[in-house]
Design a protein around this motif. Structure first.
Motif: not given
Ligand code: NDP
Ligand code: OXD
Length: 308
Positions: A207-231
């Motif tokens: 859902x929340x990745x869907x809020x992004x404009x298409x083609x956005x870049x993601x940087x995650x130096x926080x923690x792995x579980x912040x992101x749903x890997x499959x999503x």
């Protein structure tokens, strides 16, 4: 004063500089890496890799001082009744700023097209200016705010997002679920510098990745579980996310067969975004020991109920 340095693997880095930092602060202490008299220990310096898991016998311990910024591996320890501080180290912050700025600029400037160009394609497409590339900084604590400021200095329009509403000079900030939607809906680059807590788990999902404009870049130096890997994999495959640069993972080291390793739109860095730097960190540890000794409030105290 007895200090237990309960992170044996890191002791060689601190063996000289921690006594020096204590001496500079006028504190006389004996530092040990193990003890047969836990009840005599005044302070514990801790890292998640430490064998120490039961804090019950440390009855006189005035504080447990984490060498790590992220405390999710200790904060829920039921035996830990002593105050817990997390690491806020100028050296660690400097490293994180460099990692975030470096990877943001890589994507912003489209460096990959020129660094790896086996077909020798002459593509004179010029990237937009940073001022045209909005950034959502999820987490504006010690690290997120410093990274936001560095990106702003390059003219990236940065919006911060945090748990509590904030007024920060020159940095528009949002909070709460609606604020997240707003911050993501215009972001060309998203940076996650949040702690791992029950509330932040899977924050970036279908859902929340869907809020992004298409083609956005993601940087995650926080923690792995912040992101749903499959999503995230689905968002990369559809082009919703153009590229993810990930430093942290649910399982570390990232298993060899994890799809992130082979995905062409994923860059894996092995949890090296920022390290605690012993010279500056030793001073931070010593300052908190000094404060505890003089009954001043500790710096960077962890709120157990919040988990960070
Ligand atoms: P801070 O505690 O200073 O900042 C955390 C930020 O996250 C705050 O702005 C906080 O909001 C926000 N936050 C926490 N929970 C939520 C939530 N539920 N919703 C929205 N925002 C939330 O931490 P640091 O900046 O020092 O570190 C951040 C994280 O970076 C660490 O916890 C660690 O996981 C990671 N890290 C990674 C490293 C690496 O090498 N990859 C190195 C060091 C750290 P509020 O301000 O309202 O409290
Ligand atoms: C930390 C880390 O939390 O290195 O300090 O991830």
């Amino acid at each position: 004063m007895l200090i237990l340095f309960a992170a044996p693997a890191l002791w060689p880095d601190y063996r000289t500089i921690l006594p020096q930092a204590l001496a500079e602060a006028g504190i006389t202490a004996q530092i040990v890496t193990e003890t047969a008299t836990p009840a005599a220990v005044d302070y514990i310096i801790y890292a998640p890799s430490a064998p120490l898991q039961d804090f019950t016998p440390y009855t006189a311990c005035k504080a447990v001082l984490s060498l790590w910024a992220g405390v999710e591996r200790i904060v829920g320890n039921a035996t830990l009744t002593q105050p817990l501080t997390r690491m806020v180290d100028p050296g660690l912050t400097e490293g994180m700023v460099e990692w975030v700025v470096g990877h943001a600029l890589r994507h912003h400037l489209g460096m990959d097209r020129h660094i790896v160009n086996p077909a020798h394609i002459w593509d004179p497409t010029c990237p937009p200016l940073a001022r045209q590339r909005p950034v959502a900084m999820l987490g504006v604590g010690a690290l997120g705010l410093a990274a936001a400021r560095a990106l702003q200095a390059l003219n990236f329009p940065v919006t911060g997002w945090s748990r509590t509403p904030k007024t920060i000079q020159g940095l528009p900030c949002l909070s709460g679920p609606e604020g997240l939607r707003e911050a993501l809906s215009t972001a060309a680059i998203v940076v996650t510098l949040l702690p791992r807590t029950p509330e932040t788990e899977n924050l970036l999902n279908a859902q929340t990745l869907g809020y992004l404009p298409k083609g956005a870049f993601l940087l995650n130096p926080g923690r792995g579980p912040l992101i749903d890997d499959q999503a995230l994999l689905a968002a990369l495959d559809s082009g919703q996310v153009a590229h993810a640069t990930l430093d942290v993972f649910r399982v570390e080291p990232l298993p060899k067969d994890h799809p992130f390793w082979s995905h062409p739109q994923v860059t894996v860095t092995p949890h090296i975004a920022a390290d605690t730097r012993p010279h500056s960190a030793a001073r931070v540890l010593v300052e908190n020991i000094r404060r505890a000794q003089t009954r001043e409030p500790l710096l960077h105290l962890v709120d157990r109920s919040l988990g960070y």
